[in-house]
Design an enzyme around this catalytic site. Structure first.
Site, PDB file in Angstrom:
ATOM      1  N   THR A 124       0.847  -1.187   0.000  1.00 12.84           N
ATOM      2  CA  THR A 124       0.000   0.000   0.000  1.00 12.84           C
ATOM      3  C   THR A 124       0.887   1.241   0.000  1.00 12.84           C
ATOM      4  O   THR A 124       1.883   1.303   0.737  1.00 12.84           O
ATOM      5  CB  THR A 124      -0.936   0.028   1.214  1.00 12.84           C
ATOM      6  OG1 THR A 124      -1.851  -1.068   1.116  1.00 12.84           O
ATOM      7  CG2 THR A 124      -1.733   1.322   1.269  1.00 12.84           C
ATOM      8  N   PHE A 133       1.328   5.123   0.823  1.00 13.34           N
ATOM      9  CA  PHE A 133       0.823   6.145   1.744  1.00 13.34           C
ATOM     10  C   PHE A 133       1.453   7.498   1.406  1.00 13.34           C
ATOM     11  O   PHE A 133       2.616   7.578   1.015  1.00 13.34           O
ATOM     12  CB  PHE A 133       1.167   5.788   3.189  1.00 13.34           C
ATOM     13  CG  PHE A 133       0.368   4.647   3.750  1.00 13.34           C
ATOM     14  CD1 PHE A 133      -0.778   4.869   4.496  1.00 13.34           C
ATOM     15  CD2 PHE A 133       0.787   3.336   3.553  1.00 13.34           C
ATOM     16  CE1 PHE A 133      -1.509   3.814   5.020  1.00 13.34           C
ATOM     17  CE2 PHE A 133       0.056   2.267   4.071  1.00 13.34           C
ATOM     18  CZ  PHE A 133      -1.088   2.507   4.808  1.00 13.34           C
TER      19      PHE A 133
END
Length: 399
Positions: A287, A289
């Protein structure tokens, strides 16, 4: 067609290319002269009416040459559209266009605050993947936690935090559209980015057994990223606000039939047993960020640039904008389109049921390159909506 014929054709092409290059450079020389005239007369660089007329004219000329019906008019229109973009780029550079953006960039801070002293806010609670991202971007910081992504943006807007940590995309489930919409709404700058490897674990109260699990809680993305194994288990899945918050809730509940999908750190923090490791669908799950902030910071090691923009209602406008990045040798890493909010859509000439889109774009680059600055300043003057979101350092997963 034999080899000799092909060789002869290529010689013709080489001669034509030499002449084309000479003529194109002469056309660029004319663009420089146009720029000086426009400077003296105070005229805008973009004259859409004239460009449209030129495109129509050259397309008609190409149709006269196209005796075989191969669509030369479309080809010539495309090439001339890009040529006029390049001509305008010359004019923008000569006139130092984008004065507002240039001032904005010049006022940016050049160094992030000491990581441990940064006031950082994340969604969820301790043990969330955003918590890990905060530690990677601001080592030693003690993040605050709020419930949702919108709360992160509000905390930053109202000055209770310097930086907000939010996820924007996952390698398996794609973009986090809620966050992109918030980025477009608030238009904070981006101070940094990092990729966090995602390792989901099935965790339950002490003493629970895998065979006894009937219900599994997690964030919707966490459940989706582990869908294969959860389907095999046959347990009911229920969404929760955050992976770590789900782990905390399961610990407080103390029911051995209820589990959470969460990180190893969350399981340890909330005294849960890990019943199964790494249940995500893919081992390459990551992921990305962002660290968002209201104050622009452009560090010396910046390697990524992000923008928000809308396009004029002109055929091929997206292609022509993206072609300018390709011409500058810049590698695009993300293009995301989102429907413009109603108020913004009306300002851009949409609304009344018409779809109007705003684009989010990431590319590799640094403002240390004057050519990149010139291109961005030109776009800032030409596009109906343009927001520079930042030039920042993006960490790789191993940094």
């Amino acid at each position: 067609m034999d080899v000799e014929d092909l060789s002869a054709i290529r010689q013709d092409i080489d001669k034509i290319d030499q002449e084309l290059v000479r003529l194109l450079c002469q056309r660029m020389d004319c663009s420089r002269r146009v720029a000086e005239t426009k400077r003296r007369q105070g005229l805008p660089i973009l004259n859409q009416e004239r460009e449209d007329a030129i495109l129509d004219k050259v397309a008609a000329m190409a149709r006269d040459w196209d005796t075989e019906g191969d669509g030369y008019d479309d080809v010539v229109r495309l090439i001339y559209g890009v040529t006029m973009d390049a001509s305008r780029a010359v004019q923008h550079r000569r006139l130092a266009a984008g004065e507002g953006l240039r001032r904005h960039l010049a006022a940016a801070h050049r160094q992030l605050p000491a990581p441990a002293s940064a006031r950082v806010v994340c969604a969820g609670c301790a043990g969330a993947y955003a918590d890990e991202a905060a530690g990677r971007l601001f080592p030693g910081c003690r993040p605050q936690f709020v419930e949702g992504f919108a709360d992160v943006f509000r905390e930053v807007q109202e000055g209770r935090a310097d930086f907000g940590i939010v996820p924007v995309e996952n390698s398996f489930t794609g973009s986090v559209h809620e966050v992109y919409d918030l980025v477009m709404k608030y238009r904070f700058t981006i101070a940094g980015a990092t990729e966090v490897p995602i390792r989901h674990h099935l965790a339950a109260p002490r003493g629970a057994r895998l065979a006894g699990i009937r219900t599994v809680y997690s964030h919707p993305q966490g459940l989706l990223q582990c869908s294969r194994r959860l389907t095999e288990l046959g347990a009911e899945t229920r969404t929760y606000s955050n992976t770590a918050a789900a782990a905390r809730m399961v610990a407080e509940l103390g029911d051995p039939t209820v589990a959470a999908v969460c990180s190893r750190r969350a399981a340890e923090l909330y005294n849960l047993d890990i019943l199964e490791d790494n249940i995500q669908n893919t081992d390459t799950n990551r992921t990305r960020f962002l660290a968002i902030t209201p104050t622009m910071v452009i560090p010396a090691d910046a390697n990524r640039i992000s923008l928000i923009f809308s396009l004029p209602h002109v055929t091929g406008s997206l292609y022509r904008v993206l072609a300018r990045f390709a011409a500058a040798g810049l590698n695009l890493t993300k293009v995301e389109s989102r429907p413009a909010p109603a108020e913004m859509a009306q300002q851009l000439g949409g609304g009344d049921g018409k779809f109007t889109y705003v684009f989010y774009l990431d590319f590799e680059g640094s403002l240390s390159s004057p050519g990149t600055v010139d291109m961005l300043c030109a776009l800032s003057d030409e596009l109906p909506l343009f927001s520079f979101l930042g030039n920042y350092h993006e960490q790789g997963p191993e940094e």
